[in-house]
Design a protein around this motif. Structure first.
Motif, PDB file in Angstrom:
ATOM      1  N   ARG A 104      45.798  49.008  34.845  1.00  0.00           N
ATOM      2  CA  ARG A 104      45.233  49.212  33.499  1.00  0.00           C
ATOM      3  C   ARG A 104      44.868  47.876  32.850  1.00  0.00           C
ATOM      4  N   GLU A 105      45.755  46.890  32.996  1.00  0.00           N
ATOM      5  CA  GLU A 105      45.490  45.571  32.412  1.00  0.00           C
ATOM      6  C   GLU A 105      44.267  44.935  33.056  1.00  0.00           C
ATOM      7  N   LEU A 106      44.158  45.070  34.376  1.00  0.00           N
ATOM      8  CA  LEU A 106      42.993  44.519  35.073  1.00  0.00           C
ATOM      9  C   LEU A 106      41.710  45.223  34.634  1.00  0.00           C
ATOM     10  N   GLN A 107      41.753  46.553  34.553  1.00  0.00           N
ATOM     11  CA  GLN A 107      40.569  47.314  34.160  1.00  0.00           C
ATOM     12  C   GLN A 107      40.122  46.956  32.746  1.00  0.00           C
ATOM     13  N   ALA A 108      41.092  46.768  31.849  1.00  0.00           N
ATOM     14  CA  ALA A 108      40.761  46.411  30.467  1.00  0.00           C
ATOM     15  C   ALA A 108      40.032  45.073  30.401  1.00  0.00           C
ATOM     16  N   LYS A 109      40.321  44.195  31.366  1.00  0.00           N
ATOM     17  CA  LYS A 109      39.672  42.887  31.402  1.00  0.00           C
ATOM     18  C   LYS A 109      38.375  42.905  32.217  1.00  0.00           C
ATOM     19  N   GLY A 110      38.085  44.039  32.868  1.00  0.00           N
ATOM     20  CA  GLY A 110      36.893  44.106  33.715  1.00  0.00           C
ATOM     21  C   GLY A 110      37.084  43.436  35.057  1.00  0.00           C
ATOM     22  N   VAL A 111      38.345  43.396  35.518  1.00  0.00           N
ATOM     23  CA  VAL A 111      38.689  42.745  36.787  1.00  0.00           C
ATOM     24  C   VAL A 111      38.956  43.817  37.842  1.00  0.00           C
ATOM     25  N   ALA A 112      38.406  43.623  39.030  1.00  0.00           N
ATOM     26  CA  ALA A 112      38.627  44.559  40.141  1.00  0.00           C
ATOM     27  C   ALA A 112      39.864  44.139  40.930  1.00  0.00           C
ATOM     28  N   LEU A 113      40.460  45.109  41.609  1.00  0.00           N
ATOM     29  CA  LEU A 113      41.610  44.870  42.485  1.00  0.00           C
ATOM     30  C   LEU A 113      41.202  45.262  43.894  1.00  0.00           C
ATOM     31  N   LYS A 114      41.467  44.393  44.848  1.00  0.00           N
ATOM     32  CA  LYS A 114      41.089  44.661  46.236  1.00  0.00           C
ATOM     33  C   LYS A 114      42.238  44.291  47.157  1.00  0.00           C
ATOM     34  N   ALA A 115      42.482  45.125  48.186  1.00  0.00           N
ATOM     35  CA  ALA A 115      43.514  44.844  49.191  1.00  0.00           C
ATOM     36  C   ALA A 115      42.834  44.617  50.538  1.00  0.00           C
ATOM     37  N   THR A 116      43.284  43.614  51.272  1.00  0.00           N
ATOM     38  CA  THR A 116      42.648  43.298  52.553  1.00  0.00           C
ATOM     39  C   THR A 116      43.075  44.243  53.673  1.00  0.00           C
ATOM     40  N   GLU A 117      44.292  44.830  53.581  1.00  0.00           N
ATOM     41  CA  GLU A 117      44.803  45.673  54.654  1.00  0.00           C
ATOM     42  C   GLU A 117      44.787  47.165  54.322  1.00  0.00           C
ATOM     43  N   GLN A 118      44.288  47.524  53.142  1.00  0.00           N
ATOM     44  CA  GLN A 118      44.222  48.920  52.727  1.00  0.00           C
ATOM     45  C   GLN A 118      42.857  49.158  52.087  1.00  0.00           C
ATOM     46  N   PRO A 119      42.354  50.396  52.139  1.00  0.00           N
ATOM     47  CA  PRO A 119      41.022  50.661  51.562  1.00  0.00           C
ATOM     48  C   PRO A 119      41.060  50.773  50.038  1.00  0.00           C
ATOM     49  N   ILE A 120      41.559  49.716  49.420  1.00  0.00           N
ATOM     50  CA  ILE A 120      41.652  49.690  47.956  1.00  0.00           C
ATOM     51  C   ILE A 120      40.679  48.643  47.431  1.00  0.00           C
ATOM     52  N   ASP A 121      39.761  49.097  46.600  1.00  0.00           N
ATOM     53  CA  ASP A 121      38.816  48.216  45.917  1.00  0.00           C
ATOM     54  C   ASP A 121      38.394  48.949  44.657  1.00  0.00           C
ATOM     55  N   THR A 122      38.997  48.579  43.525  1.00  0.00           N
ATOM     56  CA  THR A 122      38.704  49.298  42.286  1.00  0.00           C
ATOM     57  C   THR A 122      37.300  49.005  41.771  1.00  0.00           C
ATOM     58  N   GLY A 123      36.562  48.169  42.504  1.00  0.00           N
ATOM     59  CA  GLY A 123      35.157  47.941  42.183  1.00  0.00           C
ATOM     60  C   GLY A 123      34.273  49.046  42.753  1.00  0.00           C
ATOM     61  N   THR A 124      34.869  49.957  43.566  1.00  0.00           N
ATOM     62  CA  THR A 124      34.115  51.078  44.148  1.00  0.00           C
ATOM     63  C   THR A 124      34.796  52.389  43.769  1.00  0.00           C
ATOM     64  N   ALA A 125      34.010  53.461  43.752  1.00  0.00           N
ATOM     65  CA  ALA A 125      34.559  54.784  43.421  1.00  0.00           C
ATOM     66  C   ALA A 125      35.594  55.218  44.462  1.00  0.00           C
TER      67      ALA A 125
ATOM     68  N   LEU B 129      42.405  35.614  34.800  1.00  0.00           N
ATOM     69  CA  LEU B 129      41.288  36.418  35.302  1.00  0.00           C
ATOM     70  C   LEU B 129      40.329  36.822  34.179  1.00  0.00           C
ATOM     71  N   ARG B 130      39.025  36.794  34.499  1.00  0.00           N
ATOM     72  CA  ARG B 130      37.978  37.132  33.535  1.00  0.00           C
ATOM     73  C   ARG B 130      37.126  38.272  34.065  1.00  0.00           C
ATOM     74  N   SER B 131      36.372  38.885  33.193  1.00  0.00           N
ATOM     75  CA  SER B 131      35.498  39.997  33.563  1.00  0.00           C
ATOM     76  C   SER B 131      34.612  39.625  34.743  1.00  0.00           C
ATOM     77  N   GLY B 132      34.574  40.514  35.732  1.00  0.00           N
ATOM     78  CA  GLY B 132      33.772  40.278  36.934  1.00  0.00           C
ATOM     79  C   GLY B 132      34.560  39.680  38.075  1.00  0.00           C
ATOM     80  N   ASP B 133      35.740  39.097  37.778  1.00  0.00           N
ATOM     81  CA  ASP B 133      36.584  38.523  38.830  1.00  0.00           C
ATOM     82  C   ASP B 133      37.234  39.645  39.632  1.00  0.00           C
ATOM     83  N   THR B 134      37.765  39.283  40.800  1.00  0.00           N
ATOM     84  CA  THR B 134      38.497  40.232  41.637  1.00  0.00           C
ATOM     85  C   THR B 134      39.839  39.626  42.021  1.00  0.00           C
ATOM     86  N   LEU B 135      40.902  40.407  41.815  1.00  0.00           N
ATOM     87  CA  LEU B 135      42.235  40.008  42.264  1.00  0.00           C
ATOM     88  C   LEU B 135      42.417  40.589  43.657  1.00  0.00           C
ATOM     89  N   VAL B 136      42.688  39.726  44.633  1.00  0.00           N
ATOM     90  CA  VAL B 136      42.807  40.155  46.024  1.00  0.00           C
ATOM     91  C   VAL B 136      44.263  40.016  46.474  1.00  0.00           C
TER      92      VAL B 136
END
Length: 195
Positions: free
Chosen positions: A85-106, A59-66
């Motif tokens: 923490r590892e994802l954030q350090a790389k600039g990667v967002a985490l998103k879940a399809t069945e839960q309101p989780i998207d670290t790209g949003t506040a 994963l690279r900066s700007g990518d999203t792990l779903v």
């Protein structure tokens, strides 16, 4: 702003080989993932989870792990926090399809933080109830504790029959050091007396 080549990468996991990954795979495809890594392994630790490690390294900066749900990624708060923490350090967002989780949003970050707090709270409550239960059982005289996994009597008997520590360990399916401890012999001693 995300780089133009930023992509969505999916991760699917089930705990046992007889479980099916189809529903997770389909959800990740619907979410727009073109690359999906899958594995059938416990999620309690990251040890042995090669597909997740491949993704984390790639994963690279700007990518999203779903993922479909947070428990597909981690089963402990500590492990989840390490991954995030590892994802954030790389600039990667985490998103879940069945839960309101998207670290790209506040809001998604806040929900993930609350989820971790509640999971830790639940774990602590469970530990407190377990300690209370053990205390009550001890007071009632019904708590005996865990049964010893090493049968010292059996070890002594086999030793009297002339078997060495290595043979006893193999026969009982225990470590040779356990045999030495049960016999009261230092494991560094060699020769006929301890072998």
């Amino acid at each position: 702003m995300s780089p133009p080549d930023a992509r969505l990468y999916g991760y699917a996991r089930v705990s046992t080989t007889d479980q099916d990954l189809t529903l997770q795979r389909e959800a990740l495809i619907r979410a727009g993932c073109t690359t999906i890594r899958e594995e059938k392994i416990t999620g309690t630790t990251r040890e042995g989870r090669k597909e997740l490690r491949i993704l984390m390294d790639f994963l690279r900066s700007g990518d999203t792990l779903v993922i479909t749900r947070i428990d597909r990624l981690a089963r402990s708060v500590g492990d989840l926090e390490d991954i995030v923490r590892e994802l954030q350090a790389k600039g990667v967002a985490l998103k879940a399809t069945e839960q309101p989780i998207d670290t790209g949003t506040a809001a998604g970050k806040a929900f993930l933080a609350m989820l971790a707090v509640f999971a830790e709270f639940e774990t602590n409550l469970r530990k407190e109830r377990q300690v209370e239960g053990i205390t009550r059982a001890k007071a009632a005289g019904v708590y005996k504790g865990r049964k010893p996994s090493i049968d010292a009597g059996k070890i002594a008997q086999l030793r009297r029959e002339g078997l060495g520590a290595s043979e006893i360990a193999k026969m009982l399916g225990i470590a040779r050091a356990s045999v030495y401890r049960a016999l009261g012999v230092p494991p560094t001693v060699t020769g006929n007396a301890a072998s």
